[in-house]
Design a protein around this motif. Structure first.
Motif, PDB file in Angstrom:
ATOM      1  N   PHE A   1      -4.305   0.366   4.461  1.00 38.21           N
ATOM      2  CA  PHE A   1      -4.888   1.659   3.786  1.00 38.21           C
ATOM      3  C   PHE A   1      -4.839   2.602   4.822  1.00 38.21           C
TER       4      PHE A   1
ATOM      5  N   MET B   1       0.876  -1.229   0.012  1.00 40.82           N
ATOM      6  CA  MET B   1       0.018  -0.048   0.055  1.00 40.82           C
ATOM      7  C   MET B   1       0.929   1.236   0.012  1.00 40.82           C
TER       8      MET B   1
ATOM      9  N   ARG C   1       0.495   9.889   5.110  1.00 34.99           N
ATOM     10  CA  ARG C   1       0.362  10.547   3.740  1.00 34.99           C
ATOM     11  C   ARG C   1       0.005  12.035   4.324  1.00 34.99           C
TER      12      ARG C   1
ATOM     13  N   GLN D   1      -1.215   3.919   6.056  1.00 30.77           N
ATOM     14  CA  GLN D   1      -0.514   4.664   4.863  1.00 30.77           C
ATOM     15  C   GLN D   1      -1.149   6.052   4.656  1.00 30.77           C
ATOM     16  N   TRP D   2      -2.514   5.918   4.675  1.00 31.07           N
ATOM     17  CA  TRP D   2      -3.171   7.178   4.556  1.00 31.07           C
ATOM     18  C   TRP D   2      -2.871   8.341   5.547  1.00 31.07           C
TER      19      TRP D   2
ATOM     20  N   LEU E   1       0.509   4.288  -2.498  1.00 34.94           N
ATOM     21  CA  LEU E   1      -0.192   5.600  -2.455  1.00 34.94           C
ATOM     22  C   LEU E   1       0.999   6.610  -2.394  1.00 34.94           C
ATOM     23  N   HIS E   2       2.199   6.034  -2.131  1.00 37.16           N
ATOM     24  CA  HIS E   2       3.222   6.955  -1.794  1.00 37.16           C
ATOM     25  C   HIS E   2       4.550   6.809  -3.055  1.00 37.16           C
TER      26      HIS E   2
END
Length: 318
Positions: free
Chosen positions: A193, A127, A200, A196-197, A131-132
């Motif tokens: 998710f 993930m 972010r 990791q979000w 995402l990154h």
């Protein structure tokens, strides 16, 4: 140790000390939380099982909301202006991951659920790449997989992992087993998710306080889970069960308190060290939580289980 966007602040000794504090806080709070979760969801209260998964989600998120609001008020934390809609994504994902892991116990055994958590490092890394665009070395994926394998040895030897039997000891058909497996896979997706979000958001808002993150996420999650309870007509049954079984109410209070304290350490760890370091610490928590479960609930541990435990400890320390 580095976080997802650079070096953590402070000297090496200070960083090691912060990681040690985060590790102790996460492991202690979530070990207590895990013992209470197993007690609430896998054992009876006066011969009755508690089967209202969203009730537990709502109660834990409400506890987090009240504590974070109180701490923000008395700590004079400054409010960081950021789009509220961005908090809705990890809030919903976090709520769904909690529901999936609780609901999965209707279809698979408790060790099977813990096995899914054992392999959480790999989806977290995948993930992060998605995402990154974060790059991980091949040996990091291999190490994460080997940690999961070591935990598998320990879990399977301490109590047989059986996807054909639910947490109540009843045999499930193929449909029920597949439903439990899908719920566990969804849990891994939503949970990876979420962390990791959050990473972010902390990256984009460097001055964002973990208490603010905790407050807004718990607000979203509490509202969403309460609406779900109302829609499923489970508000009254979930709370009446605690009224009818006072011991259950006491366990829920402790469960919410442990979950809330654990959240504080989650947000601090994710902000300062990133989602992967957090996942490594939580892998250690799974190991410790399972050891405590075996001791408290009399699950046997074989020689292979001890081998798996040592295997995980060596990999994590390396």
């Amino acid at each position: 140790n580095v976080n997802e966007w650079g070096e953590p602040e402070g000297t090496k000794e200070e960083v090691v000390q912060q990681v040690a504090i985060c590790s102790c806080g996460l492991i202690i709070s979530f070990c207590i939380w895990g013992l209470l979760q197993e007690r609430i969801l896998t054992q009876t209260y006066d011969g009755e099982y508690y089967q209202h998964s969203y009730g537990l989600v709502f109660q834990s998120r409400l506890g987090g909301l009240l504590l974070s609001a109180t701490l923000m008020r008395y700590s004079n934390v400054s409010w960081e202006n950021s789009p509220l809609w961005e908090y809705s994504f990890p809030s919903v994902a976090n709520m769904l991951s909690s529901w999936c892991q609780y609901e999965a116990l209707q279809y698979v055994s408790f060790p099977a659920q813990m096995l899914a958590k054992a392999f959480k490092m790999v989806p977290v890394m995948l993930m992060g790449k998605f995402l990154h665009n974060k790059d991980y070395e091949s040996f990091e994926y291999i190490s994460a997989s080997m940690v999961g394998f070591g935990l598998y040895l320990f879990l399977d030897s301490s109590e047989k992992i059986d996807f054909s039997q639910n947490v109540f000891g009843n045999t499930e058909n193929v449909h029920g087993s597949m439903c439990g497996l899908v719920l566990l896979l969804l849990y891994l997706f939503f949970d990876s998710f979420t962390s990791q979000w959050q990473t972010r958001m902390f990256q984009l808002n460097k001055s964002l306080n973990p208490l603010q993150m905790m407050l807004i996420m718990n607000t979203f999650s509490a509202v969403f889970s309460f609406v779900t309870l109302v829609h499923q007509a489970e508000v009254t049954p979930a709370f009446m069960f605690m009224v009818d079984h006072p011991l259950m109410g006491f366990h829920v209070v402790l469960f919410c308190l442990a979950a809330t304290i654990g959240q504080l350490f989650i947000f601090y760890t994710v902000k300062h060290f990133g989602a992967v370091v957090f996942s490594i610490i939580m892998s250690m928590r799974i190991l410790m939580s399972t050891v405590l479960s075996c001791l408290v609930y009399s699950h046997p541990i074989t020689e292979l289980g001890f081998l798996g435990k040592k295997f995980v400890l060596i990999l994590v320390l390396l």
